[in-house]
Design a protein around this motif. Sequence first.
Motif, PDB file in Angstrom:
ATOM      1  N   ILE A 173      -3.523  -3.239  -1.441  1.00 55.20           N
ATOM      2  CA  ILE A 173      -4.674  -2.548  -0.888  1.00 55.20           C
ATOM      3  C   ILE A 173      -5.682  -2.350  -2.028  1.00 55.20           C
ATOM      4  O   ILE A 173      -5.301  -2.130  -3.183  1.00 55.20           O
ATOM      5  CB  ILE A 173      -4.258  -1.214  -0.246  1.00 55.20           C
ATOM      6  N   CYS A 182       0.879  -1.166   0.000  1.00 53.72           N
ATOM      7  CA  CYS A 182       0.000   0.000   0.000  1.00 53.72           C
ATOM      8  C   CYS A 182       0.921   1.222   0.000  1.00 53.72           C
ATOM      9  O   CYS A 182       2.121   1.093  -0.246  1.00 53.72           O
ATOM     10  CB  CYS A 182      -0.912  -0.003   1.233  1.00 53.72           C
ATOM     11  N   ASP A 183       0.367   2.400   0.265  1.00 52.43           N
ATOM     12  CA  ASP A 183       1.172   3.626   0.266  1.00 52.43           C
ATOM     13  C   ASP A 183       1.528   4.092   1.674  1.00 52.43           C
ATOM     14  O   ASP A 183       1.903   5.250   1.872  1.00 52.43           O
ATOM     15  CB  ASP A 183       0.424   4.757  -0.456  1.00 52.43           C
ATOM     16  N   ASP A 184       1.392   3.217   2.652  1.00 54.24           N
ATOM     17  CA  ASP A 184       1.692   3.587   4.031  1.00 54.24           C
ATOM     18  C   ASP A 184       3.139   4.082   4.146  1.00 54.24           C
ATOM     19  O   ASP A 184       4.063   3.449   3.625  1.00 54.24           O
ATOM     20  CB  ASP A 184       1.495   2.375   4.947  1.00 54.24           C
ATOM     21  N   HIS A 196       6.042   0.485  -2.816  1.00 59.57           N
ATOM     22  CA  HIS A 196       4.669   0.988  -2.860  1.00 59.57           C
ATOM     23  C   HIS A 196       3.867   0.510  -4.071  1.00 59.57           C
ATOM     24  O   HIS A 196       2.663   0.753  -4.143  1.00 59.57           O
ATOM     25  CB  HIS A 196       4.662   2.520  -2.822  1.00 59.57           C
ATOM     26  N   LYS A 219      -5.817   0.186  -5.167  1.00 64.00           N
ATOM     27  CA  LYS A 219      -4.804   0.140  -6.213  1.00 64.00           C
ATOM     28  C   LYS A 219      -5.204  -0.765  -7.380  1.00 64.00           C
ATOM     29  O   LYS A 219      -4.482  -0.852  -8.370  1.00 64.00           O
ATOM     30  CB  LYS A 219      -3.457  -0.336  -5.638  1.00 64.00           C
TER      31      LYS A 219
END
Length: 265
Positions: free
Chosen positions: A202, A176-178, A186, A205
């Motif tokens: 996630i 994910c982009d965490d 990512h 996406k």
Amino acid sequence: MSRVPLLPEHPRPLLFAHRGCSSLAPENTMEAFQMAQQLGSPGLELDVHQCKSGHLVVLHDDTLLRTTGLDRPVEDCTWDELKDLDCGSWKDSRFSHCRLPLLHEVLDAFLPDMYIDIELKTRKTAGDPLPGALAEMLESFGKRAEGHITVSSFNPIALRNFKKRALQFPTAVIWCDDPELPVYLHHGEGRWISGCDYLKPIHNKVSKAFSFTLGALGARPIVPWTVDNLDVAQDLLRKGAAGIITNRPQDLHPLITPEEEPAHG
């Protein structure tokens, strides 16, 4: 490169209850797993750490603070220090009896009746005993585990090390982009490092272009997380997802329930 098939004996779509039925019971507890089973979920998703005494403990966070009130990393605690902690009252006082489960207890209770996705929770890239310890435990379950277990992680090195010990279990890289996840991971780049068999992005996406590029071209099924809306889940399945991970299996049960044929009279 050949891939290990993703739970080929289980019907599609796959449906994993995220940390058990975590919308109704404390996450990653036997109560949450039992509730998911009672609600008809065919699969579970859970998280595992290795504590100081070597036990594999089912817990999501690195520390125990959020779910037990103890502000210590799980890796710094022995099982004797963990086994009596209340990990349910944070959700609701009626769950004050809940305790942290050991992974072997969960596997013993639900295999082979349910399929289970085990997420390796580790940040280590070298000298990590968790992948090997998990492989050893799964091998001890023999045929009860094979065909019913998948292993996933945000950490592609942990997945690669697990694969060295247990080729028979399908693995997935998660992303994910965490900001806690390195930027270079990512977009699912960990699939190349890990040599994984399927993908766990996630859900936001996933698009048709994404499914084609990362799924079809890479010969890897896609199982997005965490999806609690039936319409969103159905759209993801139309885009080619092999399954769904959800906090609310009670709401997504229609995905796995065939529509009844209309009566003719």
